[in-house]
Design a protein around this motif. Structure first.
Motif, PDB file in Angstrom:
ATOM      1  N   LYS A 163       2.093 -11.501 -15.623  1.00 18.36           N
ATOM      2  CA  LYS A 163       2.402 -11.085 -14.244  1.00 18.36           C
ATOM      3  C   LYS A 163       1.310 -11.466 -13.257  1.00 18.36           C
ATOM      4  N   HIS A 164       0.088 -11.568 -13.711  1.00 15.75           N
ATOM      5  CA  HIS A 164      -0.992 -11.893 -12.781  1.00 15.75           C
ATOM      6  C   HIS A 164      -0.931 -13.331 -12.266  1.00 15.75           C
ATOM      7  N   GLU A 165      -0.026 -14.122 -12.826  1.00 13.57           N
ATOM      8  CA  GLU A 165       0.140 -15.489 -12.316  1.00 13.57           C
ATOM      9  C   GLU A 165       1.157 -15.567 -11.167  1.00 13.57           C
ATOM     10  N   ILE A 166       1.818 -14.448 -10.893  1.00 15.42           N
ATOM     11  CA  ILE A 166       2.767 -14.427  -9.767  1.00 15.42           C
ATOM     12  C   ILE A 166       1.997 -14.513  -8.457  1.00 15.42           C
ATOM     13  N   GLU A 167       2.503 -15.316  -7.519  1.00 18.02           N
ATOM     14  CA  GLU A 167       1.908 -15.346  -6.182  1.00 18.02           C
ATOM     15  C   GLU A 167       2.207 -14.033  -5.463  1.00 18.02           C
ATOM     16  N   THR A 168       1.259 -13.587  -4.696  1.00 21.45           N
ATOM     17  CA  THR A 168       1.390 -12.281  -4.033  1.00 21.45           C
ATOM     18  C   THR A 168       1.445 -12.443  -2.518  1.00 21.45           C
ATOM     19  N   PRO A 169       1.880 -11.417  -1.774  1.00 21.87           N
ATOM     20  CA  PRO A 169       2.417 -10.155  -2.288  1.00 21.87           C
ATOM     21  C   PRO A 169       3.759 -10.360  -2.981  1.00 21.87           C
ATOM     22  N   ALA A 170       3.975  -9.579  -4.033  1.00 22.92           N
ATOM     23  CA  ALA A 170       5.203  -9.733  -4.825  1.00 22.92           C
ATOM     24  C   ALA A 170       5.713  -8.367  -5.269  1.00 22.92           C
ATOM     25  N   LEU A 171       7.034  -8.261  -5.260  1.00 24.69           N
ATOM     26  CA  LEU A 171       7.682  -7.038  -5.717  1.00 24.69           C
ATOM     27  C   LEU A 171       7.946  -7.160  -7.212  1.00 24.69           C
ATOM     28  N   LEU A 172       7.389  -6.245  -7.997  1.00 26.84           N
ATOM     29  CA  LEU A 172       7.573  -6.272  -9.454  1.00 26.84           C
ATOM     30  C   LEU A 172       8.522  -5.151  -9.873  1.00 26.84           C
ATOM     31  N   LEU A 173       9.374  -5.465 -10.823  1.00 29.05           N
ATOM     32  CA  LEU A 173      10.285  -4.454 -11.356  1.00 29.05           C
ATOM     33  C   LEU A 173      10.050  -4.380 -12.860  1.00 29.05           C
ATOM     34  N   TYR A 174       9.604  -3.223 -13.318  1.00 27.29           N
ATOM     35  CA  TYR A 174       9.318  -3.039 -14.749  1.00 27.29           C
ATOM     36  C   TYR A 174      10.624  -2.699 -15.470  1.00 27.29           C
ATOM     37  N   SER A 210       6.615  -1.990  -8.406  1.00 31.13           N
ATOM     38  CA  SER A 210       5.278  -2.052  -7.818  1.00 31.13           C
ATOM     39  C   SER A 210       5.187  -3.222  -6.858  1.00 31.13           C
ATOM     40  N   LEU A 211       4.210  -3.143  -5.981  1.00 29.19           N
ATOM     41  CA  LEU A 211       3.915  -4.255  -5.084  1.00 29.19           C
ATOM     42  C   LEU A 211       2.592  -4.822  -5.554  1.00 29.19           C
ATOM     43  N   MET A 212       2.601  -6.065  -6.034  1.00 31.04           N
ATOM     44  CA  MET A 212       1.358  -6.669  -6.504  1.00 31.04           C
ATOM     45  C   MET A 212       0.704  -7.435  -5.364  1.00 31.04           C
ATOM     46  N   THR A 213      -0.604  -7.298  -5.257  1.00 26.51           N
ATOM     47  CA  THR A 213      -1.350  -7.892  -4.160  1.00 26.51           C
ATOM     48  C   THR A 213      -2.638  -8.509  -4.707  1.00 26.51           C
ATOM     49  N   THR A 214      -3.260  -9.366  -3.910  1.00 28.06           N
ATOM     50  CA  THR A 214      -4.493 -10.052  -4.311  1.00 28.06           C
ATOM     51  C   THR A 214      -5.621  -9.668  -3.353  1.00 28.06           C
ATOM     52  N   ILE A 215      -6.819  -9.511  -3.889  1.00 23.64           N
ATOM     53  CA  ILE A 215      -7.997  -9.325  -3.032  1.00 23.64           C
ATOM     54  C   ILE A 215      -8.308 -10.678  -2.404  1.00 23.64           C
ATOM     55  N   ILE A 216      -8.247 -10.740  -1.057  1.00 27.22           N
ATOM     56  CA  ILE A 216      -8.519 -12.025  -0.401  1.00 27.22           C
ATOM     57  C   ILE A 216      -9.874 -12.046   0.292  1.00 27.22           C
ATOM     58  N   SER A 217     -10.496 -10.904   0.435  1.00 25.60           N
ATOM     59  CA  SER A 217     -11.812 -10.875   1.089  1.00 25.60           C
ATOM     60  C   SER A 217     -12.548  -9.647   0.578  1.00 25.60           C
ATOM     61  N   HIS A 218     -13.865  -9.779   0.458  1.00 23.53           N
ATOM     62  CA  HIS A 218     -14.693  -8.680  -0.059  1.00 23.53           C
ATOM     63  C   HIS A 218     -15.987  -8.713   0.755  1.00 23.53           C
ATOM     64  N   PRO A 219     -15.845  -8.334   2.040  1.00 27.70           N
ATOM     65  CA  PRO A 219     -16.936  -8.591   2.981  1.00 27.70           C
ATOM     66  C   PRO A 219     -18.178  -7.730   2.750  1.00 27.70           C
ATOM     67  N   THR A 220     -17.977  -6.496   2.293  1.00 23.34           N
ATOM     68  CA  THR A 220     -19.152  -5.669   2.022  1.00 23.34           C
ATOM     69  C   THR A 220     -18.943  -5.013   0.664  1.00 23.34           C
ATOM     70  N   GLY A 236      -9.569 -12.743  -5.495  1.00 23.64           N
ATOM     71  CA  GLY A 236      -8.607 -13.369  -6.397  1.00 23.64           C
ATOM     72  C   GLY A 236      -8.013 -12.388  -7.394  1.00 23.64           C
ATOM     73  N   ASP A 237      -8.684 -11.243  -7.602  1.00 21.69           N
ATOM     74  CA  ASP A 237      -8.151 -10.255  -8.547  1.00 21.69           C
ATOM     75  C   ASP A 237      -6.899  -9.589  -7.965  1.00 21.69           C
ATOM     76  N   LYS A 238      -6.041  -9.151  -8.886  1.00 24.64           N
ATOM     77  CA  LYS A 238      -4.780  -8.524  -8.487  1.00 24.64           C
ATOM     78  C   LYS A 238      -4.873  -7.001  -8.580  1.00 24.64           C
ATOM     79  N   LEU A 239      -4.239  -6.321  -7.646  1.00 20.93           N
ATOM     80  CA  LEU A 239      -4.078  -4.869  -7.694  1.00 20.93           C
ATOM     81  C   LEU A 239      -2.588  -4.577  -7.477  1.00 20.93           C
ATOM     82  N   GLU A 240      -2.162  -3.372  -7.884  1.00 20.90           N
ATOM     83  CA  GLU A 240      -0.753  -3.012  -7.664  1.00 20.90           C
ATOM     84  C   GLU A 240      -0.629  -1.667  -6.957  1.00 20.90           C
ATOM     85  N   PHE A 241       0.377  -1.578  -6.119  1.00 23.25           N
ATOM     86  CA  PHE A 241       0.718  -0.330  -5.433  1.00 23.25           C
ATOM     87  C   PHE A 241       2.045   0.195  -5.960  1.00 23.25           C
ATOM     88  N   TYR A 242       2.157   1.530  -6.057  1.00 22.71           N
ATOM     89  CA  TYR A 242       3.481   2.137  -6.144  1.00 22.71           C
ATOM     90  C   TYR A 242       3.939   2.419  -4.711  1.00 22.71           C
TER      91      TYR A 242
END
Lengths: 369, 369
Positions: free
Chosen positions: A15-26, A266-276, A328-334
């Motif tokens: 699943k981490h190879e899916i482009e985000t944001p993406a709607l995942l259904l388990y 879930s909604l899978m998302t990617t970290i695109i910036s980590h400024p601090t 680049g890491d993925k996180l998921e939201f409910y």
């Protein structure tokens, strides 16, 4: 926009190879939810007619029917068309269909499905009947009763009777029963209060049925109930059908009040910036994840705080992440509200054991007409 | 879901014949907005590069370019693809593009458009460069500076310089300049305060430019500005491009702070139920009209109150309607937030003198990846 065929390349991948944001259904959770609800309705007198407006996926509707559901409920003629084209015959549009153009479509649909529609107005019923007669069909109707939600529906037993009698006289429509949705009670947190408020609504609905039958109007269907009240409505004498929909995919608003289904979305998302040090910017926002029922919930991220939600960005603050996070890491939201979040997506990625097993086209996405 | 071809039958008809809920675009107002903004930028040193994320319609992007815009800004690689396929060459993605899959798409796009992208991280720039080299292209980049919005971007002059120098050493990327979005100021109601807060952000941005140039890094583009601040950023020495987007279609949130463009967008809805004297139920809701920037505004309905917004229903209370209303009648809303409302629709109905003149497919709808 996104192409299903293109996305088939992702099938079989993690699943981490899916482009985000993406709607995942388990898939496994979805299947357990469907089975669990079916088990409940196999033990009560009442039928289940799940609402399509949440998932809007014909493939799920067919799974629900296979598990024992009586038919499907939906909110719009455009959803009913998608259902009919996918072979679902028994469809209740739990809403008013108004105007010549839509009534012509309804009559057209009645050739291909056993459509039922809510009615709360004499002129609407008359116009519906006239068009149905012209097209050589009969449209099934339920008289909608306002059971306290203060939305559509007639208010009193007398109004219901007058409307029902008119309908009995019309040649293009067939009165099947009553509908009342106790939407004002489905999210009451305290179960005992939810139960008592829901029952007040059901008492009103069943009282209208009794009044109509006493006055010679036969009532076959009495439809009510949502995911927050299915156990109450499903066991209530006189209710013949429950319209619960959210249970299949679930969301955090229903989990918050203790509804015991698994969140399959879930909604899978990617970290695109980590400024601090503590700040992470994610590539989702209001265009792919809604907050109309409160903020979504970050999964497996204890201590992370959603600091802001913009159109295409979510900012989170996370002081002591439980794992080392980088761009680049993925996180998921409910999602807090599955119905409105699903409505934003063209595709959903079906996942089992963290592997993508299918990409489904949201055929009824945006079907609000 | 809805078919454009089917909807062509509506062209030439009065707008009230459109099925609802429907997104209407008033062509004459749109054209006046585009001309007015172009007139402003013809009189200042700065260029306009309008943001695509609001309207997401290539036909409007081309109108903006024809009126003098330098190019187009967008937020996502999926939007940039729609633009490139529609022949828009000069595209700034004012956002971070992260991960191998998206960077491969970016390199592919660079063959067909003069794409520029925001960067705020060394690893991201290095990966972008490596993929670009492999694909035989150079990707233009802007270093993003956090000018106070607290979102993406590097924070200090030194960080900006370090990142810029890395980029100068990379073979697959070409440093073009800087970007900073003062999004935290664009909706400040008081103009003088908005101006002073916006200028604080622009001072930071131009100071970074000065620092980089003093250290031998040439800066060609300095991009900033939104619809709430275009007059401030557009006249500010050193700002070379403004990214304003909402001005083309406008919405009530921008009108509320006095931005002088016409609202070219409406959501048309139908009264589907009229259960009591003052209560009207409309066939729109959160699935076709957003409220993340506040409630939408009912047009030509003085005294009407929006009482509730559900997924597919809006309830209004209207004690003394200015006209006789009945089930089937149409009402229109001005959206409070054009960007998120447009995102919900597959089609928009282009109207001039209340007659439908075109139906446009929202080609980039849902393009959040």
């Amino acid at each position: 926009m996104s192409s299903v065929r293109y996305n088939q390349l992702i099938v079989g991948k993690h699943k981490h190879e899916i482009e985000t944001p993406a709607l995942l259904l388990y898939a496994d959770r979805l299947e357990r939810n469907i089975d669990k609800m079916a088990a409940f309705f196999s033990q009560v007198e009442c039928n289940l007619r799940p609402h399509f407006k949440t998932h809007r996926l014909p493939v799920i509707a067919h799974k629900q029917i296979k598990a024992g559901a009586r038919g499907i409920t939906c909110a719009k003629i455009s959803e009913a068309k998608v259902l009919a084209e996918s072979g679902v015959r028994d469809v209740l549009i739990a809403n008013q269909i108004v105007g010549e153009r839509k009534l012509e479509q309804l009559a057209g649909l009645a050739h291909h499905s056993d459509i039922i529609v809510a009615v709360d107005n004499v002129e609407n019923a008359s116009q519906m009947s006239a068009i149905a007669v012209k097209r050589g069909v009969k449209v099934n109707v339920l008289v909608e009763i306002d059971v306290g939600m203060n939305r559509c529906g007639v208010g009193t037993e007398e109004e219901a009777l007058a409307l029902a009698k008119t309908i009995l006289d019309l040649k293009g429509v067939r009165l099947r029963g009553l509908m009342g949705y106790e939407g004002h009670t489905v999210l009451i947190p305290d179960y005992e209060r939810r139960k008592s408020e829901c029952r007040k609504a059901l008492v009103r609905l069943v009282r209208v049925r009794d009044f109509l039958e006493k006055n010679g109007v036969p009532i076959e269907i009495v439809s009510a109930g949502g995911t927050g009240t299915y156990t109450i409505a499903g066991r209530y004498p006189g209710i013949t059908e429950v319209q619960a929909g959210s249970y299949a995919t679930m969301d955090t608003q229903y989990r918050k009040i203790g509804i015991d289904f698994e969140i399959a979305l879930s909604l899978m998302t990617t970290i695109i910036s980590h400024p601090t040090e503590e700040k992470y910017i994610l590539d989702t926002g209001l265009k792919s994840l809604t907050n109309d029922m409160g903020m979504p919930e970050l999964i497996e991220a204890p201590g992370a705080v959603i600091d802001a939600m913009h159109e295409e960005h979510v900012r989170i603050l996370w002081k002591n992440p439980t794992r080392n996070l980088k761009i680049g890491d993925k996180l998921e939201f409910y999602p807090s509200h599955g119905c409105t979040t699903i409505n934003l997506h063209d595709l959903c990625y079906v996942v089992r054991n963290d592997v993508v097993e299918a990409v489904w086209h949201m055929k009824a996405r945006g079907a609000s007409q």
